[in-house]
Design an enzyme around this catalytic site. Structure first.
Site, PDB file in Angstrom:
ATOM      1  N   ASP A  92       0.839  -1.415  -0.047  1.00 42.12           N
ATOM      2  CA  ASP A  92       0.016  -0.011  -0.051  1.00 42.12           C
ATOM      3  C   ASP A  92       1.058   1.227  -0.194  1.00 42.12           C
ATOM      4  OD1 ASP A  92       1.217   0.153   2.706  1.00 42.12           O
ATOM      5  OD2 ASP A  92      -1.066   0.088   3.383  1.00 42.12           O
ATOM      6  N   ASP A 264      -8.009  -7.355   1.105  1.00 44.22           N
ATOM      7  CA  ASP A 264      -6.495  -7.695   1.803  1.00 44.22           C
ATOM      8  C   ASP A 264      -7.553  -7.275   3.514  1.00 44.22           C
ATOM      9  OD1 ASP A 264      -5.295  -4.944   3.970  1.00 44.22           O
ATOM     10  OD2 ASP A 264      -6.433  -4.370   1.391  1.00 44.22           O
TER      11      ASP A 264
END
EC number: 2.4.2.29
Length: 359
Positions: A92, A264
């Site tokens: 990320d 996720d």
């Protein structure tokens, strides 16, 4: 080296199953990515994570830039070698952690200046720096830098935040080093306003990212509102769609049925460390005294080590006394459960069947 690609093999209504091809191997979709924040999935060996059926895991730019630093990981051969994980890694951008962990932060057009939550050192994270860090890590899938809009937000607040994310996406895309088998995903924002999310999607589609993430949800708005504004239909049919931070089984099933491909969440690992197991019969709080003399496994037909080798009574004992093995076995079971769930979802899509299960 294989080019990055996404092939849809089966579609039933809006649900899709397929294969993402990357430089580090294939990802079966719909996919669940275990979270390896600091270069490790907590309480698990990397090879154990692979044994659960995971094709890809997630790393975190914010945490890795602070410790041990992206430059050090690059010097040591990249994140894959550093943590001995040969499959794809998605990182990320660091934006969410900057917003949530750093109390002293300042958002400007340039980026976000903040103080480390570890030692107070000052940092500036920009779209260019975030993209550079992810390149140094060797991420298979890089995320564009975004502002995760706080919830709740007014329409004007959400619009201003979304427009900043769009401008940052342009800079992230320009900074991204294109290579065969690697990808960068743009992140859709817009809070709970469908109009803003549609505009965000239109703006980012022009940048031709290899995939698109849906950000800023599962932050307190509730499942009904999340599904209402999810809006994967605004995104290209031929590219992966990733719903960030969503991991409750019912949310995954509902999002897949609306056309989402990737997920996720820390839920399976965090819950495991706290003594909660996911099973097809519902959740089990192994700390509960009723399991103290229960000789049965968590799930008789589960192939994870916790279920194949140990009783609920033993897991109860380990968790109650705080033994590390308890966290390991409970986490292993939960990650296996989630990968089994994804496998079952893929099977149902291939067979053209409605999801008649809730967990």
């Amino acid at each position: 080296m294989s080019k990055f690609s996404f092939n849809i093999n089966h579609q039933y209504k809006k649900a899709r199953s397929g294969i993402i091809t990357t430089a580090h191997g294939n990802i079966r979709t719909p996919a669940f990515m275990p979270v390896g924040t600091r270069g490790t999935v907590k309480a698990m060996l990397p090879e154990s994570v692979a044994e659960t059926g995971a094709d890809i895991l997630l790393g975190n730019t914010y945490h890795l830039m602070l410790q041990p630093s992206a430059e050090r990981i690059a010097k040591l051969g990249g994140l894959h070698k550093f943590m001995n994980w040969g499959k794809p890694i998605l990182t990320d951008s660091g934006g969410f952690q900057v917003m949530s962990l750093s109390k002293l932060r300042k958002i400007t057009e340039e980026g976000v200046s903040f103080n480390s939550h570890i030692n107070g050192d000052k940092y500036l994270l920009t779209p260019e720096r975030s993209t550079e860090i992810q390149h140094l890590l060797g991420s298979t899938i890089t995320m564009a830098f975004d502002e995760c809009t706080p919830y709740p937000a007014t329409f004007e607040e959400a619009k201003t935040s979304m427009q900043l994310t769009t401008r940052w996406a342009h800079r992230s895309r320009e900074a991204f080093v294109k290579r065969d088998g690697y990808a960068q995903f743009g992140i859709i924002q817009g809070s709970t306003y469908e109009e803003l999310r549609e505009q965000s999607a239109k703006d980012l589609i022009e940048l031709d990212f290899e995939g698109y993430a849906i950000g800023g949800l599962a932050v307190g708005e509730g499942q009904e509102l999340m599904f209402k504004v999810l809006a994967p239909d605004f995104l290209p049919q031929n590219k992966p769609r990733y719903l960030m931070g969503v991991g409750k089984p019912a949310d995954i099933i509902g999002a897949v049925s609306r056309g989402v491909d990737m997920f996720d969440c820390v839920i399976p690992t965090r819950s495991g460390r706290n003594g909660q197991a996911f099973t097809k019969y519902g959740t089990v709080n192994i700390r509960n005294s009723k399991y103290a003399e229960d000789n049965d496994p968590l799930e008789a037909d589960c192939l994870c080590p916790a279920c194949q080798n140990y009783s609920k009574a033993y897991l109860h004992h380990l968790v109650r006394i705080g033994e590390i093995l308890g966290a390991m076995l409970m986490t292993w079971h939960n990650l296996t459960y989630f990968q089994n769930l994804m496998s079952r979802i893929r099977e149902y899509i291939a067979l053209g069947k409605d999801f008649d299960f809730t967990t």
